[in-house]
Design a protein around this motif. Structure first.
Motif, PDB file in Angstrom:
ATOM      1  N   GLU A  54       0.835  -1.197   0.000  1.00 14.78           N
ATOM      2  CA  GLU A  54       0.000   0.000   0.000  1.00 14.78           C
ATOM      3  C   GLU A  54       0.871   1.249   0.000  1.00 14.78           C
ATOM      4  O   GLU A  54       1.883   1.298   0.692  1.00 14.78           O
ATOM      5  CB  GLU A  54      -0.865   0.065   1.253  1.00 14.78           C
ATOM      6  CG  GLU A  54      -1.795  -1.093   1.486  1.00 14.78           C
ATOM      7  CD  GLU A  54      -2.434  -0.953   2.854  1.00 14.78           C
ATOM      8  OE1 GLU A  54      -3.555  -0.433   2.921  1.00 14.78           O
ATOM      9  OE2 GLU A  54      -1.791  -1.335   3.841  1.00 14.78           O
ATOM     10  N   LEU A  55       0.445   2.220  -0.762  1.00 10.29           N
ATOM     11  CA  LEU A  55       1.111   3.513  -0.740  1.00 10.29           C
ATOM     12  C   LEU A  55       0.078   4.562  -0.346  1.00 10.29           C
ATOM     13  O   LEU A  55      -0.662   5.078  -1.169  1.00 10.29           O
ATOM     14  CB  LEU A  55       1.717   3.846  -2.108  1.00 10.29           C
ATOM     15  CG  LEU A  55       2.531   5.145  -2.194  1.00 10.29           C
ATOM     16  CD1 LEU A  55       3.680   5.123  -1.191  1.00 10.29           C
ATOM     17  CD2 LEU A  55       3.048   5.366  -3.609  1.00 10.29           C
ATOM     18  N   GLY A  56       0.021   4.824   0.968  1.00  6.97           N
ATOM     19  CA  GLY A  56      -0.925   5.808   1.465  1.00  6.97           C
ATOM     20  C   GLY A  56      -0.358   7.211   1.389  1.00  6.97           C
ATOM     21  O   GLY A  56       0.625   7.474   0.689  1.00  6.97           O
ATOM     22  N   GLY A  57      -0.963   8.125   2.143  1.00  6.11           N
ATOM     23  CA  GLY A  57      -0.497   9.496   2.140  1.00  6.11           C
ATOM     24  C   GLY A  57       0.693   9.709   3.062  1.00  6.11           C
ATOM     25  O   GLY A  57       1.683  10.340   2.681  1.00  6.11           O
ATOM     26  N   ALA A  58       0.607   9.165   4.283  1.00  7.06           N
ATOM     27  CA  ALA A  58       1.668   9.376   5.262  1.00  7.06           C
ATOM     28  C   ALA A  58       2.529   8.141   5.490  1.00  7.06           C
ATOM     29  O   ALA A  58       3.619   8.243   6.046  1.00  7.06           O
ATOM     30  CB  ALA A  58       1.068   9.831   6.593  1.00  7.06           C
TER      31      ALA A  58
END
Length: 483
Positions: free
Chosen positions: A169-173
């Protein structure tokens, strides 16, 4: 007589609802799930793409300076939940608020104040809610939930662990990596998950501050501070810093993105000018340097990201969230390779800023600025750091399998249904809760009256009638009790 029923609320099925608020760094998204509980793993009821999901901005972390106002940001989400959960089911529908990396970055005291503001609102929402259900979840939890969602969608839960699919996963933070490795990982990166009658030994880790938004901001800080040197950094003027990750032609202004990513006034004053260069190769090199920071502190044979151990990726993977959003922006299929992502990034980074604005009218400036960086960061993360081959077909860029969203909130629902036993529908009183209270009061009144009547009946003196010979008539007198 009051009757209760343990039969499902809807004839012929054991259905239920659950509401989960994913409080992320950029906003809060509410999910309404409807499910049928059959065995340990529920069957999700789908009603079309994104029909039971709503996102609002800003994220809870934006209320750090005014925590008491955080709860009001949930009002629209609760209205949406009420629109999608029948009124008669709300009291038995669990409501969770799970905050992720955005809130994890704040001080604990600020976190608690924001969560308490949210609890004040959620208690009055009309759903089943407990204070402990509003919390900041760990990055490990987030990764595990996402893995559960992915394998639920594929139908591999409850089967051979080696047949499961990993998730990146590549989230925001933050970024998360979770999968079943060939070799049992060190304890700090290992999690045992029992689900569907099977125990899964997972590698899982959350890379805080390596999400796309956080990494982009950190990279800009490093460039402006002169920490990163790229081939383009040899500018013609010493007081000019070159940014290879921003499309050429973009002019940085006062109070722009650069001034937002650092609070160091000395840094702002030391960098009078920033020139956007838009060079994919240099941006990728800079992103890799960011990912390798902290490697000197590695305690293992090999560390992939910073000082964190990551075993060799085994099997198939889903690349979700910002991986998917970037591929979708460029019109790339889910089966795209990193080589194709690289070509798209090279072309985009080389475009002039005004040309990009004309091609993508209506897009937010901040979003349009980041696609040069996002393509370079994806290649640096997946290939240069995690070792995925540039033409490897094991990775799928997607947020959905069929109608099932690959969202960690779905995985959280499945795990909580098994652990909290919300799949069992609670008894439904025939007359309803309000009627029950009325009947209970009436019953107490009747019982009290009966007791008083019995007391009065037995305490009343026993009388008898006799004939008085002297008076020549009948008289009534109290009878003596003989003991």
């Amino acid at each position: 007589m009051l009757l209760s029923s343990h039969f499902p609320r809807r004839a012929g099925s054991n259905k239920g609802y659950a509401v989960i608020i994913d409080a992320g760094s950029s906003g809060s998204r509410l999910h309404v799930f409807q499910y049928i509980k059959e065995g340990s793993i529920p069957l999700l009821v789908h009603k079309g793409k994104d029909s039971l999901s709503l996102k609002t901005r800003p994220g809870l972390s934006s209320f750090a300076s005014n925590p008491k106002a955080a709860g009001t940001s949930l009002d629209r989400l609760l209205e949406f939940a009420k629109e999608n959960v029948p009124e008669k089911d709300r009291g038995t529908t669990p409501l969770y608020l799970m905050a992720t990396a955005g809130l994890r970055l704040l001080d604990v005291g600020v976190q608690d104040a924001i969560l308490e503001s949210c609890r004040d609102v959620l208690r009055l929402g009309g759903f089943m809610f407990k204070d402990e259900w509003a919390s900041v979840i760990t990055g490990i939890d987030e990764g595990i939930y996402a893995w559960v969602a992915a394998n639920y969608a594929l139908g591999t839960l409850g089967g051979d662990p080696q047949e499961t699919t990993g998730i990146v996963e590549l989230g925001g933070a933050s970024a998360q990596v979770t999968f079943v490795p060939e070799v049992v990982p060190p304890p700090a990166f290992r999690h045992e998950l029992y689900l569907g009658g099977v125990t899964y030994t997972l590698y899982t880790y959350s890379f805080l501050q390596f999400g796309q938004e956080a990494a982009w901001e950190k990279l800009l800080e490093m460039i402006t501070a002169g920490v990163l040197k790229t081939t383009l950094s040899e500018a013609e003027h010493e007081d000019v810093v070159v940014d290879p990750c921003t499309p050429r032609g973009y002019v940085f202004k006062q109070n722009s993105i650069i001034s937002e990513v650092t609070n160091e006034q000395s840094v702002k004053e030391a960098i009078p000018s920033i020139r956007s260069a838009g060079n994919f190769t240099d941006c990728r090199r800079a992103a890799l340097a960011l990912l390798q920071r902290g490697r000197d502190n590695c305690l293992y044979k090999k560390c992939a990201i910073g000082s964190a151990f990551v075993p060799e990726l085994r099997g198939k993977f889903f690349a979700t969230e910002n991986f998917y959003y970037t591929s979708e922006f460029f019109g790339l299929p889910s089966t795209t390779s990193l080589a194709e992502m690289e070509l798209a990034g090279q072309h985009y980074c080389g475009e002039d800023w005004k040309t990009l604005q004309q091609k993508h009218q209506g897009m937010e400036t901040e979003d349009l600025l980041k696609y040069c960086f996002s393509t370079a960061y994806i290649v640096a993360l997946l290939h240069d750091t995690l070792g995925v081959d540039m033409r490897d077909d094991r990775v799928r860029f997607t947020n959905r399998v069929g109608e099932v969203p690959l969202d960690w909130a779905l995985g959280a629902l499945i795990v909580h249904l098994e652990n909290d036993n919300f799949g069992e529908v609670p008894p439904v009183w025939l007359f309803g809760e309000e009627s029950f209270r009325i009947f209970a009061i009436l019953g107490c009144v009747v019982l009290l009256g009966f007791v008083v009547w019995m007391i009065m009946r037995f305490r009343r003196p026993h009388l008898k009638t006799i004939y008085d010979l002297e008076k020549g008539r009948y008289i009534t007198t109290a009878a003596r009790s003989h003991r």
